[in-house]
Design an enzyme around this catalytic site. Structure first.
Site, mmCIF file in Angstrom:
data_model
loop_
_atom_site.group_PDB
_atom_site.id
_atom_site.type_symbol
_atom_site.label_atom_id
_atom_site.label_comp_id
_atom_site.label_asym_id
_atom_site.label_seq_id
_atom_site.Cartn_x
_atom_site.Cartn_y
_atom_site.Cartn_z
ATOM 1 N N GLU A 90 -9.360 -4.674 -1.454
ATOM 2 C CA GLU A 90 -8.922 -6.057 -1.698
ATOM 3 C C GLU A 90 -9.603 -6.894 -0.639
ATOM 4 O O GLU A 90 -9.207 -6.889 0.528
ATOM 5 C CB GLU A 90 -7.395 -6.151 -1.627
ATOM 6 C CG GLU A 90 -6.829 -7.369 -2.335
ATOM 7 C CD GLU A 90 -6.882 -8.624 -1.485
ATOM 8 O OE1 GLU A 90 -7.835 -9.422 -1.678
ATOM 9 O OE2 GLU A 90 -6.020 -8.792 -0.632
ATOM 10 N N LYS B 177 0.821 -1.217 0.000
ATOM 11 C CA LYS B 177 0.000 0.000 0.000
ATOM 12 C C LYS B 177 0.854 1.266 0.000
ATOM 13 O O LYS B 177 0.547 2.234 -0.699
ATOM 14 C CB LYS B 177 -0.953 -0.022 1.195
ATOM 15 C CG LYS B 177 -1.992 -1.135 1.101
ATOM 16 C CD LYS B 177 -3.045 -1.031 2.166
ATOM 17 C CE LYS B 177 -4.010 -2.207 2.120
ATOM 18 N NZ LYS B 177 -4.676 -2.391 0.807
ATOM 19 N N CYS C 225 -5.934 -14.816 1.068
ATOM 20 C CA CYS C 225 -7.225 -14.438 0.476
ATOM 21 C C CYS C 225 -7.459 -15.086 -0.879
ATOM 22 O O CYS C 225 -8.610 -15.306 -1.272
ATOM 23 C CB CYS C 225 -7.334 -12.923 0.369
ATOM 24 S SG CYS C 225 -5.948 -12.145 -0.475
ATOM 25 N N GLU D 16 -3.937 -3.679 -6.876
ATOM 26 C CA GLU D 16 -2.660 -3.405 -6.224
ATOM 27 C C GLU D 16 -1.560 -3.996 -7.092
ATOM 28 O O GLU D 16 -1.767 -4.989 -7.785
ATOM 29 C CB GLU D 16 -2.634 -3.995 -4.810
ATOM 30 C CG GLU D 16 -3.636 -3.306 -3.891
ATOM 31 C CD GLU D 16 -3.475 -3.657 -2.429
ATOM 32 O OE1 GLU D 16 -3.224 -2.731 -1.643
ATOM 33 O OE2 GLU D 16 -3.617 -4.844 -2.089
#
Length: 490
Positions: free
Chosen positions: A252, A162, A286, A464
């Protein structure tokens, strides 16, 4: 390891006490020991951090592209020099095996920072000719102060994913790590300061998401929020961001990704991929391919190959180089995963292996769950429909290509998907029909810095990594220039 000193907030280049007076504890999930007490940021602390970031961002954005690039490259060098130290801290805080954190978490995070440091001088505008006497040029300008809200499964990697594009584009970032795993983000702030980042350009505010995170999403001084976490939390973040000041967002979120094994696939390769897609990082990824679709005629053989590979899993001392499977990140999360396992049994899925906590010396005090494989699953089962985020694989059978594509897409999620086949025509034909943002053919899980990652449907908004993410942290200004005399109709 002895208990660490109380952890503070990191604002304007140094540690500072939270004004809220509230604290929380972070736990080593391998043994249940308290690692540290951590101060929780309140509303006044968010205000302080925003003011600091606004000051620092002006200094940072005024630097040349090469100056910013050199500072971020120095941070990359420090990250790599301190890899082992940071990996040990990440292992203590997350429970992940050191064999993983020392080779993946900091390594891949540093790669992303290096990638964006190299892209800074390539942030360019454009020139658009209109006529002989007039043209338009565009500038890519930073958004200003942005916020990052991290998840607990890859703490320092997410902080780098990030912050790297945000800082590269000339912004300042306020980062809130998960309250479950807050420690390495604070170390990252130290590293940025050591590398020469101006004070305020990267502030870290540990705290509870429902409070600190909400304050960030509502603050009018923040231009964008990048969030990693669950779907329900993501919807709240997005709603707060829009209602407060129409902030831009990157989301996300969760996944329930399909892995499709075709009948021409090498079953050994397919089993290896399925194991990595379900049990790497103890299933707390994830993008995990937790719905494994296998041709009905291959089911028995595939089950045996999975069982043989489960036997190779090594759980135990997380600092043992041979350990490749750690505990879950927390006791509440362990209990939630166990509830899903119980639900799977209740709804008629057959336990091929696992299905309970790990027991014995070294396991009893930690948040350990055995690697679990369910077979004889159906699409309507809870364990097949909902994200578990633990070491739980569901095996499903199918008869035809059209059927498996339809069933693979029958979900609100759309984060990832993968197929295993020897037929490249089929590979591309099928992958183009799968509703997922990240897809793999004959592999699983790699997300290099150059690759945009993000989800379809409820799995997210925006991306991202990759060039497009750097651009998403900028806003375009268009300027028309007229060289002829201006003509008014009045």
């Amino acid at each position: 390891m002895s208990r660490m000193a109380e952890q503070q907030l990191y604002i304007h280049g140094g540690y500072t006490s939270a004004t809220s007076g509230r604290t929380f504890e972070t736990i080593n999930p391998a043994n249940g020991n308290v690692l540290a007490t951590v101060q929780a940021a309140g509303r006044e602390d968010v205000d302080r951090a925003v003011k600091s970031a606004q000051q620092g961002q002006k200094i940072w954005a005024a630097m040349t592209a090469m100056e910013r690039s050199r500072i971020l490259r120095r941070a990359v060098d420090i990250l790599r020099e301190r890899n082992d130290e940071l990996a040990k801290l990440e292992t203590l805080d997350t429970g992940k095996a050191y064999s993983e954190t020392s080779t993946v978490d900091i390594v891949t995070g540093a790669d992303v920072l290096e990638y964006y440091a190299g892209l800074i001088p390539a942030l360019e505008g454009s020139q658009i000719p209109l006529r002989e006497t007039s043209f338009v040029y565009t500038r890519r300008e930073p958004l200003g102060v942005v916020a990052g809200i991290g998840a607990w499964n890859y703490p320092i990697q997410i902080a780098l994913w990030k912050s790297a594009p945000a800082l590269a584009a000339g912004n300042a970032m306020i980062f809130k790590p998960s309250e479950v795993t807050p420690l390495t983000a604070l170390k990252l702030a130290e590293i940025y300061s050591e590398a020469g980042l101006p004070d305020g350009v990267f502030n870290v505010l540990p705290g509870v998401g429902a409070e600190t995170g909400q304050y960030l999403t509502e603050h009018p001084g923040i231009a964008k929020v990048s969030f990693t976490g669950g779907v329900a939390s993501g919807k709240k973040v997005m709603a707060n961001s829009a209602a407060s000041s129409l902030k831009e967002v990157t989301m996300e979120l969760g996944g329930k990704s399909p892995l499709i094994v075709f009948d021409d696939a090498d079953l050994d390769l397919a089993a290896d991929i399925a194991m990595m897609a379900n049990f790497f990082s103890s299933g707390q990824v994830c993008t995990n391919g937790t719905r494994v679709f296998v041709p009905a005629k291959c089911k028995a053989a595939f089950e045996q190959k999975i069982l043989a590979r489960v036997e190779r899993i090594r759980a135990g001392d997380v600092f043992d180089p041979q350990t490749n499977f750690g505990p879950l990140v927390s006791f509440p999360h362990r209990d939630n995963v166990l509830r899903y396992i119980a639900k799977g049994k209740e709804e008629g899925a057959r336990v091929l292996c696992g299905g309970d906590v790990l027991k014995g010396d070294g396991f009893d005090n930690g948040a350990w769950v055995a690697p679990t494989v369910f077979t004889d699953c159906s699409d309507d089962m809870t364990i097949v429909r909902e994200e578990i985020f633990g070491p739980v694989m569901s095996l499903l059978t199918y008869e035809s290509e059209d059927e498996v594509i339809r069933r693979a897409n029958d979900t609100d999620y759309g984060l990832a998907a993968g197929i295993v086949t020897a037929d490249l025509n089929r590979a591309h034909r099928v992958i183009h029909q799968l509703e997922a943002g990240i897809c793999w053919i004959n592999t699983w899980g790699e997300s290099p810095a150059e690759m945009p990652v993000g989800g379809y449907k409820h799995s997210g908004i925006g991306r991202e990594n990759g060039v497009m993410t750097l651009q998403s942290y900028t806003q375009v200004k268009s300027i028309q220039v007229e060289m002829a005399k201006f003509q008014s109709i009045f």
